[in-house]
Design an enzyme around this catalytic site. Structure first.
Site, PDB file in Angstrom:
ATOM      1  N   ARG A 247      -5.121  -0.048   3.457  1.00  0.00           N
ATOM      2  CA  ARG A 247      -4.286   1.089   3.866  1.00  0.00           C
ATOM      3  C   ARG A 247      -4.985   2.378   3.427  1.00  0.00           C
ATOM      4  O   ARG A 247      -4.712   2.898   2.350  1.00  0.00           O
ATOM      5  CB  ARG A 247      -2.902   0.966   3.226  1.00  0.00           C
ATOM      6  CG  ARG A 247      -1.799   1.720   3.976  1.00  0.00           C
ATOM      7  CD  ARG A 247      -0.566   1.869   3.123  1.00  0.00           C
ATOM      8  NE  ARG A 247      -0.809   2.825   2.063  1.00  0.00           N
ATOM      9  CZ  ARG A 247      -0.198   2.819   0.880  1.00  0.00           C
ATOM     10  NH1 ARG A 247       0.698   1.908   0.593  1.00  0.00           N
ATOM     11  NH2 ARG A 247      -0.483   3.722  -0.029  1.00  0.00           N
ATOM     12  N   HIS A 251       1.392   5.339   2.634  1.00  0.00           N
ATOM     13  CA  HIS A 251       2.408   4.393   3.109  1.00  0.00           C
ATOM     14  C   HIS A 251       3.195   5.022   4.252  1.00  0.00           C
ATOM     15  O   HIS A 251       3.327   4.461   5.333  1.00  0.00           O
ATOM     16  CB  HIS A 251       3.332   4.019   1.946  1.00  0.00           C
ATOM     17  CG  HIS A 251       4.622   3.395   2.367  1.00  0.00           C
ATOM     18  ND1 HIS A 251       4.688   2.165   2.972  1.00  0.00           N
ATOM     19  CD2 HIS A 251       5.903   3.842   2.275  1.00  0.00           C
ATOM     20  CE1 HIS A 251       5.964   1.875   3.242  1.00  0.00           C
ATOM     21  NE2 HIS A 251       6.712   2.879   2.836  1.00  0.00           N
ATOM     22  N   TYR A 260      -2.072   7.001  -7.141  1.00  0.00           N
ATOM     23  CA  TYR A 260      -2.319   5.633  -7.622  1.00  0.00           C
ATOM     24  C   TYR A 260      -3.535   4.934  -7.016  1.00  0.00           C
ATOM     25  O   TYR A 260      -3.995   3.935  -7.554  1.00  0.00           O
ATOM     26  CB  TYR A 260      -1.066   4.764  -7.412  1.00  0.00           C
ATOM     27  CG  TYR A 260      -0.533   4.767  -5.986  1.00  0.00           C
ATOM     28  CD1 TYR A 260      -1.098   3.957  -5.009  1.00  0.00           C
ATOM     29  CD2 TYR A 260       0.525   5.591  -5.612  1.00  0.00           C
ATOM     30  CE1 TYR A 260      -0.621   3.956  -3.714  1.00  0.00           C
ATOM     31  CE2 TYR A 260       1.010   5.607  -4.317  1.00  0.00           C
ATOM     32  CZ  TYR A 260       0.439   4.780  -3.377  1.00  0.00           C
ATOM     33  OH  TYR A 260       0.905   4.791  -2.098  1.00  0.00           O
TER      34      TYR A 260
END
Lengths: 359, 321
Positions: A247, A251, A260
């Site tokens: 990814r 998100h 993160y």
């Protein structure tokens, strides 16, 4: 669907029945459209014209390769919410509906008639038992085709995934479960999601055969999905396909992955971009050149703008929120609908973030 | 309200080392609403846990953690995903004390953002309180101000039994007040009279409390009538005493909630008033609620969520009766 058509968005027949060059072009077009659509919808969200967008950036090959391996005239798609932009093979009207969905339009979940696909599933893992039931129903009714469901790595931690897959195994239903392993479930990496060494191990537990494939290699995905589909369609029961990708985007627009995601990891995966890789491979094989690529990019841009324009041309009638709760409305619901209708005639109608619900 | 909740969790974790925090993205990401931001850094990986995406396991494991002597604060990322844990909440968490005849109990706080108003996708805007209020053994708490969020969450964490703590999403960033420094406890089961009633009263909770206040202002402007507002704060246990007291003073009542009308918790409030304060009523009680539909999608949610105009209309109807 028995002929190859050149018009953008026209559904292609079963992948192994078409000439290779046309198929390659279709794979490239689908991936380019998914990439550009992720970018365009992201920008529209920033302008307040789209409510939410989960981009597919960097994961296009995984979805496109599977969808183009299916027989879309008889196979059902049971997606979650990230894959739709990679399903251009389902046609422009389908994509228009997807844009409406992320706009937050009440009719956004209405998949066009004849397209064998359920609406986006937000509630993680819930779609797997649905796909099991769909596949079971096809089997019970003696109909051809399979059900193909998609699930993210994170959602395989939901009970519904294990329960749906287990039941599918017991009933030997024609189900293909595609795990889109993109490394992250919002901020949780796969290493914190499961102690299982792979997601195929979860299929082992259900007695379901499974394979892992490089999800950024569209031809590898296509080949694996074709083989899996053949297995599933032959009556041998379900299969699971784990597609390893990444990814590279957020998100959704609500997410800030810089909090993160390690920069080096992200950079390494960006270097394995599925579109760049496919383009390089086709070019190296002498099947593709910059002019052809540029022309396709331009065509995709134009096609996408038509889709977005069409999606925004749909008015929003708030009273339509009352449609389709049930086959018929009970008296209380009809009273509530009438109350809202009366308010609409007596109160000023505001614009929704600059988007009028009137066309 | 986000900061008040975060500070309260931190204070309770500092006060009692049995308190642990678990949920999806609560650690490294600090929660999708940043409610738990910084808590992993402060309390470490032995007390703050990013869980797999497994709502049933988050709640179910909290039952087991309780038995082992810990005090879990479990986050469900959006209340609409609590349905994936519903069997654990209703069937297990709420009744272990009862089933074990007091041998075991679950001092668990399940926190969940709920409700609409910020253009979230499907399943992110559900108002879930009714089925949980219909769960014997579970307390249901809904703050509408940062101060109450602090006081009520403190009580919830210290409560020996399970509490569902529903955080109204639109108030996370918009609700502001002066949160008391240091220890601040609001007892569960106590409603708050936000505005004293004279002519009518609106009973509400969560994000509907500011809507009720706006409606009361409008009625004062239009009619000069004094409309009280009561924030229930705790649905279970219900503060019957305060409800009866305001109904006796007001005589006219409107109950407001965001969840669908049919089977909504407003029906419980109305039935309680009918039983306890019937002879104080001067007009039929009105309900203003969400329509009997799934939580509305972004482009229609402003029309489907109760707003001040609908509450004003209900109040005018009540005042005219």
């Amino acid at each position: 669907m028995t002929e190859v058509r050149d018009a953008p968005g026209a559904p292609l027949p079963r992948a192994d029945a078409v000439p290779t060059a046309a198929l390659h072009r279709a794979l490239m077009e689908d991936m380019l459209l998914a990439r550009r659509a992720s970018e365009r919808l992201w920008n529209l969200q920033r302008q307040g014209r789209i409510a939410t967008i989960p981009p597919l950036t960097g994961q296009e090959a995984a979805i496109v390769g599977v969808v183009r391996a299916l027989d879309l005239a008889i196979d059902w798609l049971v997606p979650y919410y990230r894959e739709q932009l990679g399903m251009a093979a389902l046609g422009d009207e389908f994509l228009e509906q997807v844009v409406m969905y992320w706009r937050g339009h009440p009719d956004g979940g209405r998949v066009p008639d004849g397209v064998l696909c359920l609406p986006p599933q937000i509630s993680l893992g819930s779609q797997v038992p649905h796909a099991t039931g769909l596949a079971w129903g096809l089997k019970l009714r003696g109909e051809p085709g399979i059900a193909c469901t998609f699930i993210g790595d994170g959602a395989t931690s939901e009970g519904d995934f294990a329960e749906g897959l287990n039941l599918a195994g017991v009933q030997r239903v024609p189900l293909l479960v595609v795990v889109l392993n993109n490394g992250w479930a919002i901020s949780t990496p796969t290493t914190r999601q499961t102690a299982a060494p792979t997601f195929t191990a979860k299929a082992d537990a259900a007695g379901v055969p499974a394979t892992r494939v490089d999800g950024n290699d569209v031809l590898a995905v296509l080949e694996a999905a074709r083989a899996a589909r053949a297995h599933v369609a032959s009556g041998k029961g379900p299969m699971l396909l784990e597609l390893i990708t990444y990814r590279v985007a957020a998100h959704t627009n609500s997410d800030d992955p810089t909090r993160y995601i390690p920069e080096e990891e992200l950079a390494a995966w960006k270097a394995r971009d599925p579109i760049d890789q496919f383009r390089a491979r086709l070019t190296g094989d002498g099947q593709w050149d910059d002019a052809e690529h540029g022309a396709l990019v331009a065509a995709v841009e134009a096609r996408l703008e038509r889709i977005i324009d069409a999606a925004f041309a749909h008015a929003v009638d708030p009273v339509s929120a009352f449609d389709h709760r049930n086959a018929d409305g009970d008296a209380r619901l009809l009273r509530q609908r009438d109350e809202l209708a009366a308010r609409l005639t007596s109160e000023p109608v505001p614009e929704e973030n600059g988007v009028s619900w009137r066309p | 309200m986000v900061a008040a909740i975060r500070d309260t969790i931190a204070a309770e974790m500092a006060r009692d080392d049995r308190v642990v925090l678990l949920g999806e993205d609560v650690g490294h990401n600090g929660g999708v609403f940043r409610v738990t931001d910084g808590l992993l850094d402060r309390f470490g990986e032995a007390r703050v846990f990013d869980t797999p995406i497994s709502e049933a396991a988050i709640v179910g494991a909290s039952v087991g953690l309780s038995v082992a002597g810990l005090v879990p604060i479990a986050e469900i990322q959006f209340a609409g995903f609590s349905w994936q844990a519903y069997h654990q909440v209703n069937g297990q968490l709420a009744r272990l004390r009862y089933r074990s005849r007091g041998r075991f109990h679950c001092p668990v706080t399940v926190r969940a953002p709920y409700g609409g108003g910020v253009r979230t996708p499907e399943h992110h805007a559900d108002s879930v309180e009714s089925p949980y209020a219909h769960t014997p053994g579970l307390k249901v708490v809904v703050p509408s101000t940062p101060s109450d969020a602090k006081g009520l969450l403190t009580s919830a964490v210290r409560d020996p039994d399970p509490v569902l703590f529903l955080e109204p999403i639109p108030l996370y960033r918009h609700a502001r007040d002066d949160v008391p420094e240091g220890e601040h406890v609001v007892e569960l089961g106590r409603a708050r009279v936000v505005r004293e009633p004279a002519d009518a009263v609106v009973i509400a909770w969560g994000a509907m409390v500011p809507v009720a206040c706006d409606a009361a202002d409008e009625i004062a402007t239009r009619h000069g009538a004094q409309v009280g507002v009561v924030d229930l704060r705790t649905l279970v246990p219900l503060d019957v005493e305060t409800i009866v007291s305001v109904v006796e003073r007001a005589g006219r009542v409107v109950v407001v909630h965001e969840a669908p009308l049919t089977g909504g918790f407003g029906a419980e409030v109305v039935a309680t008033i009918q039983e306890e304060a019937f002879y104080s009523l001067e007009a039929p009680i009105r309900r203003v609620a969400g329509y009997d539909l799934p939580a509305p999608v972004p482009l229609v949610e402003d029309w489907c969520r109760p707003d001040a105009a609908r509450v004003v209309a209900a109040l005018e109807s009540s005042l005219d009766a």
